[in-house]
Design a protein around this motif. Structure first.
Motif, PDB file in Angstrom:
ATOM      1  N   ILE A 226     -12.277   1.086 -16.377  1.00 26.38           N
ATOM      2  CA  ILE A 226     -12.819  -0.196 -16.832  1.00 26.38           C
ATOM      3  C   ILE A 226     -11.671  -1.023 -17.384  1.00 26.38           C
ATOM      4  O   ILE A 226     -11.076  -0.676 -18.419  1.00 26.38           O
ATOM      5  CB  ILE A 226     -13.912   0.003 -17.892  1.00 26.38           C
ATOM      6  CG1 ILE A 226     -15.081   0.810 -17.306  1.00 26.38           C
ATOM      7  CG2 ILE A 226     -14.401  -1.336 -18.417  1.00 26.38           C
ATOM      8  CD1 ILE A 226     -16.149   1.179 -18.316  1.00 26.38           C
ATOM      9  N   ASP A 227     -11.321  -2.085 -16.672  1.00 28.66           N
ATOM     10  CA  ASP A 227     -10.251  -3.023 -17.003  1.00 28.66           C
ATOM     11  C   ASP A 227      -8.861  -2.395 -16.856  1.00 28.66           C
ATOM     12  O   ASP A 227      -8.390  -1.675 -17.741  1.00 28.66           O
ATOM     13  CB  ASP A 227     -10.426  -3.617 -18.400  1.00 28.66           C
ATOM     14  CG  ASP A 227     -11.604  -4.564 -18.475  1.00 28.66           C
ATOM     15  OD1 ASP A 227     -12.122  -4.967 -17.422  1.00 28.66           O
ATOM     16  OD2 ASP A 227     -11.992  -4.926 -19.604  1.00 28.66           O
ATOM     17  N   ALA A 228      -8.217  -2.700 -15.745  1.00 30.16           N
ATOM     18  CA  ALA A 228      -6.876  -2.195 -15.463  1.00 30.16           C
ATOM     19  C   ALA A 228      -5.858  -3.177 -16.029  1.00 30.16           C
ATOM     20  O   ALA A 228      -5.451  -4.136 -15.381  1.00 30.16           O
ATOM     21  CB  ALA A 228      -6.679  -2.018 -13.955  1.00 30.16           C
ATOM     22  N   ALA A 229      -5.457  -2.916 -17.270  1.00 28.68           N
ATOM     23  CA  ALA A 229      -4.630  -3.858 -18.021  1.00 28.68           C
ATOM     24  C   ALA A 229      -3.190  -3.385 -18.150  1.00 28.68           C
ATOM     25  O   ALA A 229      -2.931  -2.264 -18.614  1.00 28.68           O
ATOM     26  CB  ALA A 229      -5.228  -4.058 -19.410  1.00 28.68           C
ATOM     27  N   HIS A 230      -2.272  -4.231 -17.748  1.00 27.22           N
ATOM     28  CA  HIS A 230      -0.850  -4.187 -18.062  1.00 27.22           C
ATOM     29  C   HIS A 230      -0.033  -3.049 -17.433  1.00 27.22           C
ATOM     30  O   HIS A 230       1.007  -3.314 -16.835  1.00 27.22           O
ATOM     31  CB  HIS A 230      -0.620  -4.133 -19.580  1.00 27.22           C
ATOM     32  CG  HIS A 230      -1.306  -5.197 -20.361  1.00 27.22           C
ATOM     33  ND1 HIS A 230      -1.208  -6.534 -20.039  1.00 27.22           N
ATOM     34  CD2 HIS A 230      -2.127  -5.127 -21.442  1.00 27.22           C
ATOM     35  CE1 HIS A 230      -1.917  -7.252 -20.903  1.00 27.22           C
ATOM     36  NE2 HIS A 230      -2.502  -6.413 -21.751  1.00 27.22           N
ATOM     37  N   ASP A 231      -0.459  -1.810 -17.618  1.00 31.88           N
ATOM     38  CA  ASP A 231       0.413  -0.666 -17.345  1.00 31.88           C
ATOM     39  C   ASP A 231      -0.198   0.265 -16.298  1.00 31.88           C
ATOM     40  O   ASP A 231      -0.892   1.226 -16.624  1.00 31.88           O
ATOM     41  CB  ASP A 231       0.667   0.098 -18.651  1.00 31.88           C
ATOM     42  CG  ASP A 231       1.763   1.141 -18.545  1.00 31.88           C
ATOM     43  OD1 ASP A 231       2.079   1.561 -17.415  1.00 31.88           O
ATOM     44  OD2 ASP A 231       2.292   1.548 -19.602  1.00 31.88           O
ATOM     45  N   ALA A 232       0.071  -0.035 -15.025  1.00 32.64           N
ATOM     46  CA  ALA A 232      -0.509   0.772 -13.949  1.00 32.64           C
ATOM     47  C   ALA A 232      -0.049   2.216 -14.026  1.00 32.64           C
ATOM     48  O   ALA A 232      -0.833   3.140 -13.759  1.00 32.64           O
ATOM     49  CB  ALA A 232      -0.139   0.169 -12.598  1.00 32.64           C
ATOM     50  N   GLU A 233       1.190   2.443 -14.389  1.00 31.53           N
ATOM     51  CA  GLU A 233       1.711   3.811 -14.453  1.00 31.53           C
ATOM     52  C   GLU A 233       0.928   4.650 -15.457  1.00 31.53           C
ATOM     53  O   GLU A 233       0.558   5.795 -15.176  1.00 31.53           O
ATOM     54  CB  GLU A 233       3.195   3.783 -14.831  1.00 31.53           C
ATOM     55  CG  GLU A 233       3.856   5.155 -14.834  1.00 31.53           C
ATOM     56  CD  GLU A 233       5.353   5.101 -15.113  1.00 31.53           C
ATOM     57  OE1 GLU A 233       5.934   6.172 -15.379  1.00 31.53           O
ATOM     58  OE2 GLU A 233       5.924   3.987 -15.060  1.00 31.53           O
ATOM     59  N   ALA A 234       0.647   4.088 -16.625  1.00 32.59           N
ATOM     60  CA  ALA A 234      -0.112   4.815 -17.642  1.00 32.59           C
ATOM     61  C   ALA A 234      -1.545   5.067 -17.187  1.00 32.59           C
ATOM     62  O   ALA A 234      -2.112   6.143 -17.437  1.00 32.59           O
ATOM     63  CB  ALA A 234      -0.110   4.038 -18.956  1.00 32.59           C
ATOM     64  N   ILE A 235      -2.139   4.083 -16.515  1.00 29.81           N
ATOM     65  CA  ILE A 235      -3.510   4.235 -16.026  1.00 29.81           C
ATOM     66  C   ILE A 235      -3.579   5.327 -14.962  1.00 29.81           C
ATOM     67  O   ILE A 235      -4.453   6.198 -14.992  1.00 29.81           O
ATOM     68  CB  ILE A 235      -4.035   2.899 -15.480  1.00 29.81           C
ATOM     69  CG1 ILE A 235      -4.143   1.882 -16.619  1.00 29.81           C
ATOM     70  CG2 ILE A 235      -5.387   3.083 -14.789  1.00 29.81           C
ATOM     71  CD1 ILE A 235      -4.377   0.462 -16.159  1.00 29.81           C
ATOM     72  N   LEU A 236      -2.649   5.289 -14.030  1.00 28.07           N
ATOM     73  CA  LEU A 236      -2.636   6.291 -12.958  1.00 28.07           C
ATOM     74  C   LEU A 236      -2.376   7.691 -13.510  1.00 28.07           C
ATOM     75  O   LEU A 236      -2.947   8.674 -13.033  1.00 28.07           O
ATOM     76  CB  LEU A 236      -1.590   5.917 -11.913  1.00 28.07           C
ATOM     77  CG  LEU A 236      -1.917   4.670 -11.085  1.00 28.07           C
ATOM     78  CD1 LEU A 236      -0.700   4.231 -10.286  1.00 28.07           C
ATOM     79  CD2 LEU A 236      -3.096   4.934 -10.159  1.00 28.07           C
ATOM     80  N   ALA A 237      -1.544   7.786 -14.537  1.00 27.11           N
ATOM     81  CA  ALA A 237      -1.289   9.091 -15.156  1.00 27.11           C
ATOM     82  C   ALA A 237      -2.559   9.625 -15.815  1.00 27.11           C
ATOM     83  O   ALA A 237      -2.843  10.831 -15.767  1.00 27.11           O
ATOM     84  CB  ALA A 237      -0.169   8.975 -16.177  1.00 27.11           C
TER      85      ALA A 237
ATOM     86  N   ALA B 202      -2.885  -5.178 -13.905  1.00 27.43           N
ATOM     87  CA  ALA B 202      -2.458  -3.926 -13.270  1.00 27.43           C
ATOM     88  C   ALA B 202      -3.366  -3.526 -12.115  1.00 27.43           C
ATOM     89  O   ALA B 202      -3.173  -2.472 -11.501  1.00 27.43           O
ATOM     90  CB  ALA B 202      -2.410  -2.796 -14.296  1.00 27.43           C
ATOM     91  N   VAL B 203      -4.340  -4.368 -11.786  1.00 27.55           N
ATOM     92  CA  VAL B 203      -5.318  -4.021 -10.750  1.00 27.55           C
ATOM     93  C   VAL B 203      -4.653  -3.785  -9.401  1.00 27.55           C
ATOM     94  O   VAL B 203      -4.948  -2.800  -8.712  1.00 27.55           O
ATOM     95  CB  VAL B 203      -6.394  -5.117 -10.622  1.00 27.55           C
ATOM     96  CG1 VAL B 203      -7.175  -4.959  -9.315  1.00 27.55           C
ATOM     97  CG2 VAL B 203      -7.349  -5.067 -11.798  1.00 27.55           C
ATOM     98  N   ALA B 204      -3.762  -4.668  -8.994  1.00 31.05           N
ATOM     99  CA  ALA B 204      -3.181  -4.572  -7.649  1.00 31.05           C
ATOM    100  C   ALA B 204      -2.462  -3.243  -7.452  1.00 31.05           C
ATOM    101  O   ALA B 204      -2.613  -2.591  -6.408  1.00 31.05           O
ATOM    102  CB  ALA B 204      -2.233  -5.735  -7.397  1.00 31.05           C
ATOM    103  N   GLU B 205      -1.710  -2.823  -8.457  1.00 28.83           N
ATOM    104  CA  GLU B 205      -0.939  -1.582  -8.326  1.00 28.83           C
ATOM    105  C   GLU B 205      -1.847  -0.358  -8.347  1.00 28.83           C
ATOM    106  O   GLU B 205      -1.644   0.598  -7.573  1.00 28.83           O
ATOM    107  CB  GLU B 205       0.101  -1.506  -9.442  1.00 28.83           C
ATOM    108  CG  GLU B 205       1.125  -0.400  -9.236  1.00 28.83           C
ATOM    109  CD  GLU B 205       2.262  -0.441 -10.235  1.00 28.83           C
ATOM    110  OE1 GLU B 205       2.971   0.580 -10.351  1.00 28.83           O
ATOM    111  OE2 GLU B 205       2.445  -1.481 -10.899  1.00 28.83           O
ATOM    112  N   VAL B 206      -2.851  -0.366  -9.216  1.00 25.28           N
ATOM    113  CA  VAL B 206      -3.783   0.769  -9.267  1.00 25.28           C
ATOM    114  C   VAL B 206      -4.594   0.839  -7.979  1.00 25.28           C
ATOM    115  O   VAL B 206      -4.816   1.920  -7.423  1.00 25.28           O
ATOM    116  CB  VAL B 206      -4.705   0.651 -10.497  1.00 25.28           C
ATOM    117  CG1 VAL B 206      -5.753   1.758 -10.477  1.00 25.28           C
ATOM    118  CG2 VAL B 206      -3.884   0.711 -11.786  1.00 25.28           C
TER     119      VAL B 206
END
Length: 215
Positions: A45-56, A78-82
């Motif tokens: 819910i809400d992919a904000a700022h830090d795709a690397e942290a979200i993916l981890a 960070a949506v596009a990268e995730v």
């Protein structure tokens, strides 16, 4: 921090940092990114700022969807990268498409969120509630089985989300909170887009004060 339930679904939170820009101004912000799921699958819910942290945080799980409470740039940058890394569909209410297009003019969300829609993940239902006011397409996600609502920037610990910028409206957000959120049980945990969580019961008594202020 994770919250477990008997069906193994849990809520995870990471805080990411970046900026929010609108109306020619920019502010440094910390955003809550919420992950709901089990050991096999989850939604963000809400992919904000830090795709690397979200993916981890997602890890080896299947990301079944990226759900957006609204399309201010700090909630979607960070949506596009995730999306590229996982292939997960991106769901946004069509009322915020003009905000999305400012960040991603050459691509579109995968599908539109609709009031009353139910999203299933890891044995948990997330009900979409359209709560305009902070932005025209703002939504909240209610998870009765988890005793929580993900409020984005509609309701915070301390009152309604900001309405002093383009595409926002104070009477509209008050109407949304009154009709769509204060009807939830008082012990419902409100997991916000920024800052600390609260409960519906804690916020309800303050609403009259906010209405009196009129902003």
């Amino acid at each position: 921090m994770a919250t477990s339930t008997p069906n193994a679904a849990r809520i995870e939170n990471i805080v990411t940092s970046g900026s929010f820009s609108l109306d020619g101004e920019s502010w440094d912000v910390d955003n809550n990114v919420w992950i709901v799921g089990d050991d096999t699958e989850c939604v963000v819910i809400d992919a904000a700022h830090d795709a690397e942290a979200i993916l981890a945080a997602v890890g080896e799980r299947t990301l079944t969807a990226i759900l957006l409470t609204h399309a201010h740039d700090d909630h979607i940058d960070a949506v596009a990268e995730v999306r590229a890394a996982t292939g997960a569909p991106v769901l946004l209410h069509e009322g915020d498409r003009m905000l999305w297009d400012r960040v991603y003019p050459d691509t579109a969300p995968s599908a539109a969120l609709v009031d009353g829609q139910v999203i299933h993940v890891a044995g948990v239902d997330l009900e979409v509630r359209h709560t305009p006011g902070h932005s025209p397409g703002a939504v909240c996600f209610v998870a009765p089985a988890l005793g929580t609502v993900f409020s984005g920037d509609t309701l915070f610990n301390g009152g309604p989300g900001a309405t002093g910028r383009s595409f926002s409206d104070f009477p509209t957000i008050i109407g949304s909170i009154t009709s769509k959120l204060l009807t939830l049980p008082a012990d419902t945990v409100v997991r916000t887009g920024h800052g600390d969580s609260t409960t519906i019961g804690a916020e309800a008594p303050q609403l009259d004060e906010w209405i009196a202020r009129g902003h």
